[in-house]
Write a protein that holds these residues in place. Structure first.
Motif, PDB file in Angstrom:
ATOM      1  N   LYS A  12       4.835   1.624   7.424  1.00 33.80           N
ATOM      2  CA  LYS A  12       3.472   1.255   7.827  1.00 33.80           C
ATOM      3  C   LYS A  12       2.681   0.721   6.633  1.00 33.80           C
ATOM      4  O   LYS A  12       1.941  -0.263   6.751  1.00 33.80           O
ATOM      5  N   ILE A  13       2.849   1.368   5.489  1.00 28.39           N
ATOM      6  CA  ILE A  13       2.150   0.936   4.276  1.00 28.39           C
ATOM      7  C   ILE A  13       2.558  -0.498   3.921  1.00 28.39           C
ATOM      8  O   ILE A  13       1.709  -1.357   3.648  1.00 28.39           O
ATOM      9  N   PHE A  15       3.972  -2.754   5.891  1.00 29.68           N
ATOM     10  CA  PHE A  15       3.549  -3.683   6.950  1.00 29.68           C
ATOM     11  C   PHE A  15       2.100  -4.119   6.755  1.00 29.68           C
ATOM     12  O   PHE A  15       1.763  -5.305   6.875  1.00 29.68           O
ATOM     13  N   HIS A  16       1.228  -3.165   6.453  1.00 27.68           N
ATOM     14  CA  HIS A  16      -0.196  -3.477   6.296  1.00 27.68           C
ATOM     15  C   HIS A  16      -0.477  -4.257   5.012  1.00 27.68           C
ATOM     16  O   HIS A  16      -1.530  -4.904   4.919  1.00 27.68           O
ATOM     17  N   GLY A  18       1.279  -6.845   4.096  1.00 24.39           N
ATOM     18  CA  GLY A  18       1.429  -8.235   4.528  1.00 24.39           C
ATOM     19  C   GLY A  18       2.369  -9.076   3.694  1.00 24.39           C
ATOM     20  O   GLY A  18       3.221  -9.786   4.218  1.00 24.39           O
ATOM     21  N   ASN A 117      -0.117 -10.786  -1.564  1.00 27.13           N
ATOM     22  CA  ASN A 117      -1.282  -9.895  -1.562  1.00 27.13           C
ATOM     23  C   ASN A 117      -1.246  -8.792  -2.616  1.00 27.13           C
ATOM     24  O   ASN A 117      -2.279  -8.448  -3.187  1.00 27.13           O
TER      25      ASN A 117
END
Length: 268
Positions: A12-13, A15-16, A18, A117
């Motif tokens: 999840k980390i 994925f967020h 990017g 990012n």
């Protein structure tokens, strides 16, 4: 928290985030991080970067290239010049800060050029148990550590790496060659080359996890305690080789290999 929950949190980390630039050494932790990242993000959103310098064994550089190729990840090699920095070569207790400051600054610039990012490293929860002055540079430059954020320990990473079929799951721990030189002793390319040759010989002699601590004409060998009898059995060959490399006295640490043994002086 269970292993699967930690892994889910890590995914999840990532994925967020990017898109990411991964500081990639080819070791257990960074290979695991790169593998999970490759599953979560598109290939064009990932860049693995490995630093080449006198503090990093050439065989590890080649290994990192092969791992990145197998994972299908873009891989870039950059040069770092720690030995041109007198604050680094003077070898103060915060030596790692100067190394990481240079490295992470270059990685941040690359990430900007590639429009990624975040810059991430592979620090894990277990690393918090040791003295890590490089963390200051990481904080200053806002480098993320997803494995730590997910709560993963070194042992967790080895277990999950094995489940993922990564050959690095049982790879010996790596560390910068400069970490073999006691604080306050000047670091030179000649010293690093000698340490690298000595450790390479010891690995070829059958010792997978090894550190050779350098004290001018004396060296202190660390292997796992269970491997000390085998080391003693080969002592004549080892002494002969290491003396040819310039060590007048060859010693064995009876406490055996442990992470950050040079930092024990600081703790005391």
């Amino acid at each position: 928290m269970g292993l699967e929950k930690k892994l889910s949190r890590l995914k999840k980390i990532i994925f967020h985030m990017g898109s990411v630039l991964v500081a990639f050494s080819g070791g257990v932790d960074s290979t695991f991080l790169l593998k999970v990242t490759s599953v979560i993000l598109p290939a064009n959103k990932i860049l693995a970067v490995t630093a080449s310098s006198s503090t990093y064994p050439k065989e590890e550089l080649l290994f990192s290239k092969e791992i990145a190729r197998l994972l299908g990840i873009r891989h870039k090699i950059i040069k770092t010049r720690e030995l041109e920095n007198k604050r680094f070569t003077a070898n103060p207790v915060n030596r790692c800060y100067f190394c990481k400051k240079e490295l992470f600054s270059k990685l941040k610039a690359l990430a900007k050029n590639f429009k990624l990012n975040f810059v991430v490293d592979a620090s894990n929860i277990s690393d918090k148990n040791d003295f890590r002055p490089g963390n200051k540079a990481k904080e200053e430059l806002k480098i993320r550590s997803p494995l730590q954020e997910a709560g993963l320990t070194k042992e967790d990473i080895r277990i999950l790496s094995k489940k993922l079929g990564l050959s690095t799951w049982d790879k010996p721990s790596l560390a910068c060659l400069a970490s073999r030189v006691p604080y306050g002793k000047k670091i030179t390319s000649g010293i690093l080359a000698r340490i690298n040759k000595a450790e390479g010989f010891l690995r070829q002699s059958g010792f997978r996890q090894v550190r050779l601590r350098h004290y001018n004409g004396l060296c202190r060998i660390e292997v796992f305690r269970k491997d000390i009898p085998a080391l003693m059995h080969k002592r004549n060959l080892i002494v002969e080789k290491l003396k040819r490399l310039g060590y007048n006295y060859v010693t064995v640490d009876l406490e055996g290999y442990r992470t950050g043994s040079l930092n024990e002086v600081i703790k005391r």
